[in-house]
Write a protein that holds these residues in place. Structure first.
Motif, PDB file in Angstrom:
ATOM      1  N   TRP A  30       6.046   8.262  -2.739  1.00  0.00           N
ATOM      2  CA  TRP A  30       5.371   9.537  -3.571  1.00  0.00           C
ATOM      3  C   TRP A  30       4.837  10.861  -2.502  1.00  0.00           C
ATOM      4  O   TRP A  30       4.369  12.050  -3.325  1.00  0.00           O
ATOM      5  CB  TRP A  30       3.456   8.266  -4.031  1.00  0.00           C
ATOM      6  CG  TRP A  30       4.109   7.411  -4.782  1.00  0.00           C
ATOM      7  CD1 TRP A  30       5.069   7.783  -5.828  1.00  0.00           C
ATOM      8  CD2 TRP A  30       3.269   6.471  -5.346  1.00  0.00           C
ATOM      9  NE1 TRP A  30       4.445   6.295  -6.257  1.00  0.00           N
ATOM     10  CE2 TRP A  30       3.642   6.021  -5.989  1.00  0.00           C
ATOM     11  CE3 TRP A  30       2.050   6.504  -4.757  1.00  0.00           C
ATOM     12  CZ2 TRP A  30       2.778   4.996  -6.440  1.00  0.00           C
ATOM     13  CZ3 TRP A  30       0.606   5.193  -5.376  1.00  0.00           C
ATOM     14  CH2 TRP A  30       1.359   4.533  -6.016  1.00  0.00           C
ATOM     15  N   SER A  75       8.342   9.801  -9.641  1.00  0.00           N
ATOM     16  CA  SER A  75       8.122   9.071  -8.841  1.00  0.00           C
ATOM     17  C   SER A  75       7.026   8.324  -8.696  1.00  0.00           C
ATOM     18  O   SER A  75       6.985   6.291  -8.308  1.00  0.00           O
ATOM     19  CB  SER A  75       8.296   9.748  -7.020  1.00  0.00           C
ATOM     20  OG  SER A  75       8.293   8.839  -6.444  1.00  0.00           O
ATOM     21  N   ILE A  76       6.727   8.462  -9.500  1.00  0.00           N
ATOM     22  CA  ILE A  76       5.026   7.973  -9.595  1.00  0.00           C
ATOM     23  C   ILE A  76       5.292   6.645 -10.571  1.00  0.00           C
ATOM     24  O   ILE A  76       4.889   5.157 -10.638  1.00  0.00           O
ATOM     25  CB  ILE A  76       3.625   8.842 -10.245  1.00  0.00           C
ATOM     26  CG1 ILE A  76       3.436   9.804  -9.120  1.00  0.00           C
ATOM     27  CG2 ILE A  76       2.300   8.195 -10.489  1.00  0.00           C
ATOM     28  CD1 ILE A  76       2.427  10.735  -9.506  1.00  0.00           C
ATOM     29  N   ALA A  86       9.630   2.732  -8.225  1.00  0.00           N
ATOM     30  CA  ALA A  86       9.692   1.750  -8.715  1.00  0.00           C
ATOM     31  C   ALA A  86      11.814   1.529  -8.355  1.00  0.00           C
ATOM     32  O   ALA A  86      12.753   0.818  -7.599  1.00  0.00           O
ATOM     33  CB  ALA A  86       9.687   0.473  -8.288  1.00  0.00           C
ATOM     34  N   GLY A 102       8.044  -2.129  -3.236  1.00  0.00           N
ATOM     35  CA  GLY A 102       7.087  -0.883  -3.315  1.00  0.00           C
ATOM     36  C   GLY A 102       6.280   0.185  -1.902  1.00  0.00           C
ATOM     37  O   GLY A 102       5.663   0.868  -2.301  1.00  0.00           O
ATOM     38  N   VAL A 103       6.591  -0.354  -1.135  1.00  0.00           N
ATOM     39  CA  VAL A 103       6.286   0.319  -0.007  1.00  0.00           C
ATOM     40  C   VAL A 103       6.849   1.388  -0.080  1.00  0.00           C
ATOM     41  O   VAL A 103       6.704   2.232   0.016  1.00  0.00           O
ATOM     42  CB  VAL A 103       6.556  -0.456   1.396  1.00  0.00           C
ATOM     43  CG1 VAL A 103       6.119   0.415   2.314  1.00  0.00           C
ATOM     44  CG2 VAL A 103       5.300  -2.248   1.174  1.00  0.00           C
ATOM     45  N   ALA A 152       8.794   3.098  -2.518  1.00  0.00           N
ATOM     46  CA  ALA A 152       7.919   4.562  -3.798  1.00  0.00           C
ATOM     47  C   ALA A 152       6.978   4.578  -3.307  1.00  0.00           C
ATOM     48  O   ALA A 152       6.651   5.677  -3.717  1.00  0.00           O
ATOM     49  CB  ALA A 152       8.208   2.652  -4.757  1.00  0.00           C
ATOM     50  N   ILE A 153       6.064   4.346  -2.667  1.00  0.00           N
ATOM     51  CA  ILE A 153       4.908   4.674  -2.837  1.00  0.00           C
ATOM     52  C   ILE A 153       5.392   5.527  -1.229  1.00  0.00           C
ATOM     53  O   ILE A 153       4.299   6.826  -1.822  1.00  0.00           O
ATOM     54  CB  ILE A 153       3.353   3.854  -1.983  1.00  0.00           C
ATOM     55  CG1 ILE A 153       2.950   2.455  -2.848  1.00  0.00           C
ATOM     56  CG2 ILE A 153       2.559   4.196  -1.239  1.00  0.00           C
ATOM     57  CD1 ILE A 153       2.426   1.243  -2.687  1.00  0.00           C
TER      58      ILE A 153
END
Length: 113
Positions: A92, A55-56, A60, A85-86, A88-89
């Motif tokens: 995390w 994931s890190i 994305a 990007g949101v 994806a973060i």
């Protein structure tokens, strides 16, 4: 099933499940017949730490969701570049829990009785 086998399974596979699920898994394994033990040993659970690393580094692109078998969310992340990007973060923080839930679904699907 023998409690020694169940205890060994619990020690080696506890990291793949949420803490509140462990008692239910233990009880289900204790009630299971010994002839199903080979099937228990062949189960391949997804590692939450591996899913976090994926994931890190590639979240994305939805690869983390594809890894745990959540194809729909993986396609969504791939098409939106991780929600710009949101998403994806946010994943995390959520992907380890999602991985453990998918592992529990696999366990429940395998041992329906």
């Amino acid at each position: 099933m023998e409690s020694q086998k169940v205890d060994m399974f619990m020690m080696t596979n506890a990291k793949f499940f949420e803490g509140h699920q462990l008692n239910a898994i233990r009880e289900r394994l204790l009630q299971m017949d010994d002839d199903k033990w080979p099937m228990v040993q062949t189960l391949q659970f997804k590692d939450p730490t591996t899913s976090l690393l994926i994931s890190i580094f590639a979240g994305a692109y939805g690869i983390d969701r594809f890894y745990i078998g959540d194809t729909g969310m993986g396609v969504g992340k791939l098409l939106t570049c991780g929600g710009l990007g949101v998403w994806a973060i946010v994943d995390w923080f959520l992907i380890q829990g999602a991985t453990k839930e998918k592992n529990m679904e696999l366990f429940n699907r395998t041992f329906m009785f």
